[in-house]
Design a protein around this motif. Structure first.
Motif, PDB file in Angstrom:
ATOM      1  N   GLU A 199       0.460  -1.063   0.286  1.00 36.56           N
ATOM      2  CA  GLU A 199      -0.226   0.117  -0.192  1.00 36.56           C
ATOM      3  C   GLU A 199       0.986   1.342  -0.370  1.00 36.56           C
ATOM      4  N   ARG A 245      -0.142   3.807  -2.549  1.00 36.50           N
ATOM      5  CA  ARG A 245      -1.333   4.975  -1.656  1.00 36.50           C
ATOM      6  C   ARG A 245      -0.693   5.884  -0.590  1.00 36.50           C
ATOM      7  N   LEU A 304      -3.422   2.972   8.066  1.00 40.76           N
ATOM      8  CA  LEU A 304      -2.937   1.983   6.149  1.00 40.76           C
ATOM      9  C   LEU A 304      -1.321   1.358   7.360  1.00 40.76           C
ATOM     10  N   SER A 313       7.047   2.316   5.357  1.00 45.57           N
ATOM     11  CA  SER A 313       5.496   2.837   5.811  1.00 45.57           C
ATOM     12  C   SER A 313       6.063   3.726   7.383  1.00 45.57           C
ATOM     13  N   LYS A 317       0.961  -6.796   6.532  1.00 44.87           N
ATOM     14  CA  LYS A 317       0.816  -7.419   4.702  1.00 44.87           C
ATOM     15  C   LYS A 317       1.629  -7.820   5.045  1.00 44.87           C
TER      16      LYS A 317
END
Lengths: 224, 224
Positions: B118, B121, B158, B187, B165
């Motif tokens: 992700e 995004r 997220l 992240s 993940k």
């Protein structure tokens, strides 16, 4: 007026020292919770953060009042601005204590000693750095503050080694992925704590010697 | 005297806006370097940090001079203290740009699109948050600043999903350990950037409405 100002400045310093000791205790408790798998102690650290945040706002307001009412100049002004920065650094160290406590809580089963790799050594080093940084502020001792900068480099090195070791550990046994990620998380949080303690030491050196040592040496230790 | 003060205050605001745009560019470049595997661009981001650090010290000195020479009170004092905090937040965002650029550089072979999970995004969201936070400061717009606080919660979510993940990805293929760790690192850095942008937005709300929104809502988003 002069005497009132001295008293207020003294109160500000006392509040910071109090905040320092609360934060130091949180880091110590978080590490103990992690290494001894004590989830009750981890919960206590997470709760204590409310108190640390309240202390930060209280000191921040005291700084603004002191400035507005007393309009300090020169060295007093520098001291007050440094107090504001140290206050912010301490609050952030408190946040890292929460992160470490969360990792302690999230370790499902008690991990074996080996899983922690170099964490116990890093923890001891980082606690020493934090203690020295706070003492250097209490005593306004630039020599002690300078030693903090040197010790910080050792924590950075340990943090870098840690990633390599965790990768080896995971490759040897995929079941250790979750634990490995927590170990890296704690390692990075310790590296950040040492970095913030270094910021405090830099303020002390600045206050006592009036030179900027910020962004020192390698300058690469910007956390993760 | 009064006019000189207004001019100095204006210069301070301009310097901060300049610093904001330099930092915003570094974040954009770091993310582009990562997603397009552009190591030359990554090196550029790492180099640019020297400039950001120099800007921070320059603004910090301007703040001290302004306080010492003009002894501002009330709302002017608040503005100057906020400027000092925003300056510090921006410098830290610059540090996270460096961390992301380092991850970009450390991806040995160009990773497949799927490896990033992700991240694209999250990157887009975080850049939007940073832009809105800076705009809310430039325009002193509390409504825009408030929207930053809401957007920040989405980045936190997220970031939490990402860890889960990555664990799945590594368990499915041990060869993805290194890449997975870098993805988590980026992240977390994005989550911190969004958090720092939120700090800036909180200062803007404070400045315009004079209420403390610090340590807002869940209070759990303390970085990693």
């Amino acid at each position: 007026m002069e005497r009132r100002f001295e008293r207020d400045l003294d109160d500000l310093k006392k509040s910071l020292i109090k905040m320092g000791s609360v934060v130091e205790e949180s880091i110590a408790n978080a590490l103990q919770a992690l290494l001894e798998h004590d989830s009750a102690l981890a919960a206590k650290v997470i709760e204590a953060d409310v108190k640390i945040n309240a202390l930060e706002i209280e000191i921040d307001n005291a700084v603004v009042d002191l400035m507005a009412l007393q309009q300090p100049v020169a060295s007093d002004l520098r001291l007050i601005l440094s107090a504001q920065k140290i206050n912010n650094d301490l609050e952030r160290i408190g946040d890292h204590a929460v992160n470490i406590a969360e990792s302690a809580r999230d370790f499902g089963t008690p991990p074996s000693k080996e899983t922690f790799l170099e964490l116990p050594r890093m923890a001891e080093l980082t606690r020493g750095i934090l203690r020295d940084a706070l003492d250097s502020f209490i005593l306004l001792n630039p020599k002690l503050a300078t030693s903090v900068l040197e010790q910080d480099d050792r924590v950075d090195t340990l943090n870098r080694d840690m990633t390599r070791k965790v990768i080896e550990m995971i490759k040897a046994d995929t079941k250790s992925v979750e634990a490995g990620l927590q170990v890296i998380r704690v390692s990075r949080n310790l590296e950040r704590v040492a970095d913030l303690a270094t910021n405090i030491a830099e303020e002390v050196i600045f206050l006592t010697q009036a030179r900027v040592v910020k962004h020192h040496a390698a300058d690469g230790a910007v956390g993760s």
